[in-house]
Design a protein around this motif. Structure first.
Motif, mmCIF file in Angstrom:
data_model
loop_
_atom_site.group_PDB
_atom_site.id
_atom_site.type_symbol
_atom_site.label_atom_id
_atom_site.label_comp_id
_atom_site.label_asym_id
_atom_site.label_seq_id
_atom_site.Cartn_x
_atom_site.Cartn_y
_atom_site.Cartn_z
ATOM 1 N N GLY A 292 19.742 -39.752 5.668
ATOM 2 C CA GLY A 292 20.440 -38.578 5.172
ATOM 3 C C GLY A 292 21.190 -38.801 3.884
ATOM 4 O O GLY A 292 21.721 -37.854 3.290
ATOM 5 N N ILE A 293 21.299 -40.044 3.414
ATOM 6 C CA ILE A 293 21.976 -40.328 2.144
ATOM 7 C C ILE A 293 20.966 -40.233 1.009
ATOM 8 O O ILE A 293 19.823 -40.689 1.135
ATOM 9 N N ASP A 294 21.390 -39.627 -0.104
ATOM 10 C CA ASP A 294 20.486 -39.472 -1.250
ATOM 11 C C ASP A 294 21.163 -40.014 -2.514
ATOM 12 O O ASP A 294 22.133 -40.785 -2.443
ATOM 13 N N TRP A 297 25.188 -40.655 -3.697
ATOM 14 C CA TRP A 297 26.093 -41.781 -3.451
ATOM 15 C C TRP A 297 26.112 -42.737 -4.640
ATOM 16 O O TRP A 297 27.175 -43.123 -5.121
ATOM 17 N N ALA A 354 31.055 -43.140 -0.020
ATOM 18 C CA ALA A 354 30.125 -42.835 1.068
ATOM 19 C C ALA A 354 30.679 -41.746 1.969
ATOM 20 O O ALA A 354 29.960 -40.812 2.376
ATOM 21 N N TRP A 358 28.531 -38.153 2.120
ATOM 22 C CA TRP A 358 27.655 -38.086 3.297
ATOM 23 C C TRP A 358 28.442 -37.597 4.507
ATOM 24 O O TRP A 358 29.358 -38.256 4.975
ATOM 25 N N SER A 359 28.068 -36.453 4.995
ATOM 26 C CA SER A 359 28.805 -35.836 6.110
ATOM 27 C C SER A 359 28.652 -36.626 7.403
ATOM 28 O O SER A 359 29.449 -36.451 8.337
#
Length: 413
Positions: A292-294, A297, A354, A358-359
């Protein structure tokens, strides 16, 4: 931290903790390169170990400049009576992963009994030393300069146990691979003590194992152990590991290169989160990420303008550990100026960014981050929205106090 106990150090040096004098470094030494504590011990014909039954705490990093293991060298030399080996986390020969050891066995190469020290301390570890029948316990393991790297606490536990068992203790020095210029990061608060931090030292301590042994003996052991340290020659506090031409042996399976050690004291903090810290990749602690991280970050981390480092959008699939076999997104750390780079500040900056981008960010449910940082402060400040400068600023007073104590025990310029 208690004030430095000068009187205790003086008494220990005079009676029960003799420190071998640092050999004078010459121009020839500088050109010839670094000589480790073991190099000096063996060159002196093991005189420091004469008439002693010797046991050694070591792992695969205990090597000579030509990459022979010191146990094999000592076992073959009639001038030293090596009778036992003590294996730490990952084992003497290095066959175990994180959180594992090799147990009790006889070493096939030498026939020597190998005793397991992992997760043993105090009287149970003293009983191991007693059962081995040794007179002197020698320590020779390559450290990486971070408080939460457990070999320095193996050193501490073994010193304490040797004192309880009435054994002499000898530390053979090796370089701090990320230099010994200064200490960085928060200092452990005693109520958060664990095997990743027994005593209040800084997160990046900036010391060698022999210097730490001197500090431990004077500041933290209730009764000092009979201690000798054998220093290096040819090492300067400003030098990184690759300046010496020594072979690098991974001290643990996820410390493959000196580059890993350079970032480790900051990015190991991600062990306290639900992100991958890069275990299971060829660049552990340099690759960080989660599903889910793009690219946001890497952009946010670069926006902090942290000294000496840049961040690249990266995707990877760990072969083991978190997210095993699944592709995750994150960052790769690229240190372009080692002298300017601050690994602990960088680690804090990466945690802050981070959490912002990122939720799905979460701390480990056991608050492992508190053990790694040495208190609840980093976690609670980041949760409250503090930025990197505010978090780093919060530990400066305790860091300054540690630096003053640390200075008393340094052996090199």
């Amino acid at each position: 931290m208690r004030p430095s106990r000068r009187t205790l150090l003086t008494a220990a040096t005079a009676t029960a903790a003799a420190v071998t004098a640092v050999p004078t470094a010459t121009t020839a030494d500088a050109h010839a390169g670094l000589r480790t504590g073991f190099d000096h011990l063996s060159a002196d014909g093991y005189a420091l170990l004469t008439a002693q039954k010797v046991g050694i705490v070591t792992n695969p990093t205990g090597i000579t400049p030509d990459a022979r293991h010191i146990v094999d060298v000592m076992h073959a030399d009639p001038r030293v009576n090596l009778t036992a080996v003590f294996g730490p986390e990952h084992g003497f020969r290095g066959t175990a992963q994180a959180g594992g050891s090799e147990g009790r066995y006889d070493d096939p190469a030498t026939g020597l009994p190998v005793y397991d020290t992992y997760l043993k301390s105090g009287q149970p570890l003293a009983d191991v030393f007693t059962a081995s029948g040794v007179d002197t316990v020698v320590f020779d393991i390559q450290d990486v300069g971070a408080r939460f790297y457990t070999y320095i606490w193996t050193l501490y536990d073994c010193m304490e146990a040797a004192q309880l068992a009435g054994k002499r203790f000898v530390v053979l020095d090796r370089p701090n691979p990320v230099t010994g210029r200064t200490a960085q990061g928060p200092v452990l608060h005693r109520e958060f003590a664990s095997f990743v931090g027994r005593q209040p030292i800084a997160q990046a301590h900036g010391m060698t194992v022999a210097e730490l042994a001197r500090l431990f003996n004077a500041e933290f052991l209730g009764t000092p152990v009979t201690l000798d340290v054998v220093p290096m020659t040819g090492w300067r506090r400003s030098r990184f590991y690759d300046a010496h031409g020594l072979p690098w042996v991974p001290p643990s399976p996820n410390m493959p290169t000196p580059d890993t050690a350079l970032v480790y004291s900051g990015t190991c903090l991600f062990e306290g989160t639900n992100l991958s810290e890069g275990r299971g990749t060829t660049r552990p602690f340099e690759l960080l990420g989660a599903e889910g991280i793009d690219a946001r970050w890497a952009a946010a981390a670069d926006g902090l303008a942290l000294p000496g480092v840049r961040f690249r959008e990266a995707y990877f699939a760990p072969a083991f550990s978190k997210f095993q076999g699944r592709t995750v997104g994150g960052v790769q750390i690229h240190v372009h100026d080692r002298a300017a780079y601050d690994p602990v500040r960088t680690g804090i900056g990466l945690l802050v960014t981070a959490k912002k981008v990122w939720s799905g960010f979460a701390w480990r449910s056991d608050d492992w981050i508190d053990k790694l940082t040495g208190s609840a402060r980093v976690r609670t400040m980041i949760d409250a929205g503090a930025g990197p400068d505010e978090v780093v600023g919060a530990w400066q007073d305790e860091l300054a106090a540690f630096r003053r104590v640390r200075k008393e025990f340094l052996l090199y310029n």
